[in-house]
Scaffold this active site. Sequence first.
Site, PDB file in Angstrom:
ATOM      1  N   LYS A   1       0.718  -1.176   0.025  1.00 29.22           N
ATOM      2  CA  LYS A   1       0.113  -0.055  -0.031  1.00 29.22           C
ATOM      3  C   LYS A   1       1.031   1.305  -0.187  1.00 29.22           C
ATOM      4  CE  LYS A   1      -2.922   3.115   2.723  1.00 29.22           C
ATOM      5  NZ  LYS A   1      -3.206   3.483   4.120  1.00 29.22           N
TER       6      LYS A   1
ATOM      7  N   GLY B   1      -9.784   8.733   6.264  1.00 27.21           N
ATOM      8  CA  GLY B   1     -11.142   9.528   6.704  1.00 27.21           C
ATOM      9  C   GLY B   1     -12.201   9.112   7.003  1.00 27.21           C
TER      10      GLY B   1
ATOM     11  N   ASN C   1      -8.875   2.253   9.394  1.00 24.82           N
ATOM     12  CA  ASN C   1      -8.067   1.957  10.572  1.00 24.82           C
ATOM     13  C   ASN C   1      -8.730   2.752  11.668  1.00 24.82           C
ATOM     14  OD1 ASN C   1      -6.199   1.320  12.547  1.00 24.82           O
ATOM     15  ND2 ASN C   1      -4.470   1.714  11.417  1.00 24.82           N
ATOM     16  N   THR C   2      -8.429   4.325  11.832  1.00 25.84           N
ATOM     17  CA  THR C   2      -8.868   4.569  12.866  1.00 25.84           C
ATOM     18  C   THR C   2     -10.091   4.734  13.164  1.00 25.84           C
ATOM     19  OG1 THR C   2      -7.106   6.398  12.334  1.00 25.84           O
ATOM     20  CG2 THR C   2      -8.491   7.074  14.174  1.00 25.84           C
TER      21      THR C   2
END
Lengths: 270, 77
Positions: free
Chosen positions: A111, A199, A220-221
């Site tokens: 990635k 995002g 992820n977050t």
Amino acid sequence: MNSTPTPPTPQTVTPAPITLGDRTFHSRLFVGTGKYKDPETMVAALDASGCEVVTVAIRRVDWKSGHDPVMAHLDRKRYTILPNTAGCFEAEDAIRVARLGRELGLGDWVKLEVLGDKKTLLPDPVGTLEATKTLVAEGFTVLAYTSDDPVMALRLQDAGATSVMPAGSPIGSGQGINNRHSLRIILETLTVPVIIDAGVGTASDVTIAMELGAEGVLLNTGIAGAKDPVAMAHAMRHALAAGYFAHRAGRIEKRLYATASSPLEGVLGE
Amino acid sequence: MPNISLNGEVRTIPANSSVEQLVASLEAEAKEAGTRGLDRRALAVEVNRVIVPRSTYRAHALTEGDEIEIVTIVGGG
């Protein structure tokens, strides 16, 4: 990219598999392994998300204080490990990290992130394109993180990226999908799979990305930072399916004024 | 004794050290620090921006001014 909308049959409960390069995955959700409060939460969240591809980062070893060995918690039979080049601000550094990932036994997938600015973490288009060309020439399967610029997305496709991954909004910002118009143009223009990366703040952001016609979503977050990451992972999985089917069902046009759902004739008192 | 750069920090190593000896010294330091230790199977080594494959750790001699990066896999998005 624009498939003819076909309504889901009642039997269809999960989206169709996605093919990237020579690999096919049953889940279109790609999940990062960073920022979880402990490994157990990460493992449970990945499980709840249903994902088959997880991202990892490559960093200088800290031999004195040690690292939590993320790989020890990941079932290699279940998950495809996708190393990222996060934190690289030069094409050359990203290329080095990709090669180190291969040396670490993670294969030829990467990635690719080449960042241009520390505050926004927005990608550097010039460096990203340069690194894509080099890595493709070296036999890597490149999933290229980019902004929502349609021309840049096209350039990355032309450079041989297996997937182009425009950001919905800045990494870790949780702003969701900021520019649907640009993403729609990217989705209409490109022929390689487009995965919305970065995002995502909550489940509806994933649905919007998929409703627009994205082939998948990487995040992820949005999961790791939620109060209950496992519950959020579960929500993200279903949100993805909802958007996937809605896109294929074909939504109604938006109108300025109301159109009654019930017949206007034969109303009492007319 | 030669000075090298390891992960961005200057370090003095015994003369005629190999990559193998450097990795072994880090393993010893990790053991001394009493932490999780260092799993050499989870490492990749680069000297002067060129990867040194595991099979050549012993053969690869380090010299004054070498820039060495030793990396591992961590969680990330």
